[in-house]
Scaffold this motif. Structure first.
Motif, mmCIF file in Angstrom:
data_model
loop_
_atom_site.group_PDB
_atom_site.id
_atom_site.type_symbol
_atom_site.label_atom_id
_atom_site.label_comp_id
_atom_site.label_asym_id
_atom_site.label_seq_id
_atom_site.Cartn_x
_atom_site.Cartn_y
_atom_site.Cartn_z
ATOM 1 N N LEU A 186 -33.122 26.879 51.870
ATOM 2 C CA LEU A 186 -34.882 26.928 52.204
ATOM 3 C C LEU A 186 -34.909 26.738 53.875
ATOM 4 N N ILE A 187 -34.213 25.822 54.491
ATOM 5 C CA ILE A 187 -34.505 25.573 56.014
ATOM 6 C C ILE A 187 -33.905 27.038 56.590
ATOM 7 N N PHE A 188 -32.646 27.644 56.256
ATOM 8 C CA PHE A 188 -32.065 28.857 56.687
ATOM 9 C C PHE A 188 -33.218 29.705 56.444
ATOM 10 N N MET A 189 -33.679 29.972 55.320
ATOM 11 C CA MET A 189 -34.448 31.003 55.039
ATOM 12 C C MET A 189 -35.727 30.974 55.659
ATOM 13 N N GLN A 190 -36.500 29.886 55.803
ATOM 14 C CA GLN A 190 -37.687 29.815 56.665
ATOM 15 C C GLN A 190 -37.423 29.957 58.429
ATOM 16 N N LEU A 191 -36.285 29.688 58.854
ATOM 17 C CA LEU A 191 -36.069 30.139 60.071
ATOM 18 C C LEU A 191 -35.677 31.414 60.317
ATOM 19 N N GLY A 192 -34.970 31.913 59.197
ATOM 20 C CA GLY A 192 -34.819 33.311 59.313
ATOM 21 C C GLY A 192 -35.988 34.171 59.442
ATOM 22 N N PHE A 193 -36.795 33.983 58.384
ATOM 23 C CA PHE A 193 -38.295 34.498 58.424
ATOM 24 C C PHE A 193 -39.112 34.577 59.791
ATOM 25 N N VAL A 196 -40.182 24.911 56.943
ATOM 26 C CA VAL A 196 -39.244 24.129 57.413
ATOM 27 C C VAL A 196 -39.336 22.618 57.011
ATOM 28 N N TRP A 197 -40.741 22.311 57.544
ATOM 29 C CA TRP A 197 -40.968 20.802 57.118
ATOM 30 C C TRP A 197 -40.927 20.395 55.402
ATOM 31 N N VAL A 198 -41.350 21.371 54.784
ATOM 32 C CA VAL A 198 -41.335 21.119 53.259
ATOM 33 C C VAL A 198 -40.084 21.045 52.631
ATOM 34 N N ALA A 199 -39.151 21.966 53.412
ATOM 35 C CA ALA A 199 -37.787 22.124 52.851
ATOM 36 C C ALA A 199 -36.949 20.816 53.258
ATOM 37 N N GLY A 244 -25.445 35.820 52.965
ATOM 38 C CA GLY A 244 -25.876 36.885 52.096
ATOM 39 C C GLY A 244 -27.164 37.348 51.835
ATOM 40 N N LEU A 245 -28.059 36.252 51.603
ATOM 41 C CA LEU A 245 -29.600 36.244 51.667
ATOM 42 C C LEU A 245 -30.139 36.975 52.707
ATOM 43 N N TYR A 246 -29.960 36.840 54.018
ATOM 44 C CA TYR A 246 -30.195 37.338 55.038
ATOM 45 C C TYR A 246 -30.042 38.765 55.063
ATOM 46 N N ARG A 247 -28.807 39.324 54.684
ATOM 47 C CA ARG A 247 -28.441 40.608 54.558
ATOM 48 C C ARG A 247 -29.406 41.343 53.473
ATOM 49 N N LEU A 248 -29.502 40.777 52.288
ATOM 50 C CA LEU A 248 -30.219 41.389 51.225
ATOM 51 C C LEU A 248 -32.028 41.394 51.567
ATOM 52 N N VAL A 249 -32.201 40.550 52.107
ATOM 53 C CA VAL A 249 -33.746 40.468 52.724
ATOM 54 C C VAL A 249 -33.979 41.634 53.895
ATOM 55 N N GLU A 250 -33.038 41.634 54.626
ATOM 56 C CA GLU A 250 -33.179 42.636 55.670
ATOM 57 C C GLU A 250 -32.936 44.124 55.000
ATOM 58 N N LYS A 251 -32.062 44.414 54.033
ATOM 59 C CA LYS A 251 -32.002 45.569 53.361
ATOM 60 C C LYS A 251 -33.127 45.992 52.598
ATOM 61 N N LEU A 252 -33.829 44.935 51.816
ATOM 62 C CA LEU A 252 -34.990 45.514 50.984
ATOM 63 C C LEU A 252 -36.432 45.204 51.634
ATOM 64 N N SER A 253 -36.617 44.503 52.667
ATOM 65 C CA SER A 253 -37.700 44.483 53.357
ATOM 66 C C SER A 253 -37.926 45.237 54.879
ATOM 67 N N THR A 283 -27.910 33.707 64.055
ATOM 68 C CA THR A 283 -27.403 33.400 65.131
ATOM 69 C C THR A 283 -26.747 31.990 65.462
ATOM 70 N N PRO A 284 -25.708 31.915 66.052
ATOM 71 C CA PRO A 284 -25.175 30.540 66.332
ATOM 72 C C PRO A 284 -26.490 29.342 66.466
ATOM 73 N N GLY A 285 -27.510 29.720 67.380
ATOM 74 C CA GLY A 285 -28.459 28.769 67.496
ATOM 75 C C GLY A 285 -29.125 28.303 66.224
ATOM 76 N N ILE A 286 -29.545 29.438 65.347
ATOM 77 C CA ILE A 286 -29.913 28.828 64.143
ATOM 78 C C ILE A 286 -28.989 28.073 63.214
ATOM 79 N N ALA A 287 -27.613 28.537 63.167
ATOM 80 C CA ALA A 287 -26.668 27.737 62.523
ATOM 81 C C ALA A 287 -26.537 26.374 63.036
ATOM 82 N N ALA A 288 -26.547 26.104 64.329
ATOM 83 C CA ALA A 288 -26.508 24.691 64.941
ATOM 84 C C ALA A 288 -27.592 23.883 64.727
ATOM 85 N N LEU A 289 -28.967 24.653 64.872
ATOM 86 C CA LEU A 289 -29.919 23.954 64.402
ATOM 87 C C LEU A 289 -30.103 23.401 62.924
#
Length: 419
Positions: free
Chosen positions: A30-37, A304-307, A368-377, A384-390
């Motif tokens: 959930l956190i990954f997806m919110q930061l990705g969006f 992000v806070w909800v997650a 995998g969800l990042y790639r799927l969302v990017e393809k569909l939307s 990014t390494p920054g998101i992964a570390a955060l």
């Protein structure tokens, strides 16, 4: 060698640990997806700016966002070109027009009968950009090469990232087969003469490029002498602030404290017809607009806070249940002389291990969800390494907070209960 008690506690009851790992993974995803969006919004908001070549930007003081840029006199761009520090000063047009999806029949056949025009698809709002084909404004050579094909006001280039609703021949993506197709842009007919790849903005799922005359045909409410952006390239980019101050003086604009620029309203700037921004200021303001002033950025930040809250609740239940089930063992350790400090370390280390173990499958699934969302939307989703570390830091923080909350049960362990 010390026994890794925290690890032993995790693997002792594999079912309970698996549930805990699943809970942590769910929260981390959930956190990954919110930061990705959120990152996707920022990237989408500035991706057209990123593709433009400029060190200073002129724009209307009534500017709202990229597709509501308003206009100002082109004479301001010509004034900027007179400075010795300026290498190039170019006009750029950008706004929203209406695009009709081309007919599914070949373009040659569609020109034969008036009925064919009626077969064309729905109308869609489309980002329409205008640039001089002899001197394109982009910092990408492949786009500039295509822009030189815009020798006529009826010619357009289509962004290959435009959605299928804009009528590509294969109903999926614009390609070479769409070159030569005719359709309607604004009130006039146009012909697709080429393709480019840039990406659409927040206000539309499609984009096209034409020359200044073609832009005015597509957006007849604007004249060619009213431009949306003035893009100034300097001989020495390090002199951006110096040249900006010179232009402020030339235009008769009072200098303002840049710390308060985000709070300035259009009404406060009505005494001038143009404002001047450095490249970084333009990017920062566009990002600020979409992240802090619109519901989109605020929703994903709140997400992000909800997650995090969900993750803390899940991990707390896992750890508190684990402590409750092993109360006798913890009481025994206390009777053997192990103090509260040692037992606290065990629980918190167990929480950190739970975070790390739950993080590993989460980052794989999220990618995998990042790639799927990017393809569909079409929204750019970059792991990014920054998101992964955060996210790893947030996951550990989340689990440590849960561990601290669960310590209350641990401190209730009493050796006297063993007898």
């Amino acid at each position: 060698m010390k026994t890794p008690l925290a690890w032993k506690n995790l693997v002792h009851n594999k079912v309970r640990t698996s549930i805990g790992v699943a809970g942590v993974s769910f929260a981390v995803i959930l956190i990954f997806m919110q930061l990705g969006f959120l990152g996707g919004i920022i990237h989408t908001a500035t991706q057209i700016y990123d593709a433009l070549e400029f060190d200073l930007m002129l724009r209307s003081p009534a500017y709202l966002h990229l597709t509501e840029a308003r206009s100002f006199p082109r004479s301001r761009v010509l004034q900027a070109a007179s400075l010795s520090e300026v290498a190039e000063a170019r006009s750029f047009y950008l706004g929203l027009s209406e695009w009709q999806a081309p007919a599914s029949v070949p373009a040659v056949e569609s020109a034969k009968t008036s009925e064919a025009i009626e077969e064309e698809g729905d109308w869609r709002a489309i980002i329409t950009m205008g640039t001089d084909p002899k001197d394109p404004v982009f910092n990408r050579q492949e786009i500039n090469d295509e822009a030189r094909k815009l020798s006529d006001s009826t010619f357009v280039l289509v962004d290959v990232k435009s959605k299928s609703e804009y009528g590509p021949a294969d109903d999926e993506k614009f390609s070479e087969t769409d070159i030569g197709v005719e359709t309607t842009l604004g009130p006039h007919r146009v012909r697709i003469v080429g393709l480019f790849e840039l990406g659409t903005g927040m206000a539309s799922n499609g984009a096209c490029l034409t020359n200044p005359e073609g832009y005015v045909r597509a957006c007849p409410w604007q004249t060619i002498d009213d431009v949306n952006f003035g893009l100034i390239k300097l001989k020495d980019p390090s002199e951006a602030e110096l040249v900006r101050q010179k232009l402020l003086s030339i235009y008769g604009i009072p200098s303002r404290d840049e710390k308060s620029t985000f709070s300035l309203t259009a009404a406060a700037l009505t005494n001038t017809d143009v404002e001047i921004l450095t490249r970084q200021q333009a990017l920062d303001r566009e990002e600020h607009r979409w992240v802090h002033e619109t519901p989109l950025g605020q929703i994903f930040t709140l997400g992000v806070w909800v997650a995090l809250f969900v993750g803390v609740a899940i991990v707390y239940q896992v750890l508190s249940t684990d402590i409750a089930n092993m109360m006798g063992e913890y009481a025994t350790l206390k009777a053997m002389g192990y103090g509260a400090k040692y037992l606290t370390k065990v629980v918190l280390l167990q929480a950190v291990l739970l975070a790390v173990v739950g993080y590993i499958p989460s980052i794989i699934v999220s990618w995998g969800l990042y790639r799927l969302v990017e393809k569909l939307s079409g929204m750019p989703m970059n792991m990014t390494p920054g998101i992964a570390a955060l996210v790893l830091a947030l996951a550990i923080t989340m689990c440590v907070l849960s561990g601290l909350a669960a310590l209350r049960k641990l401190y209730q362990a009493d050796p006297a209960d063993l007898f």
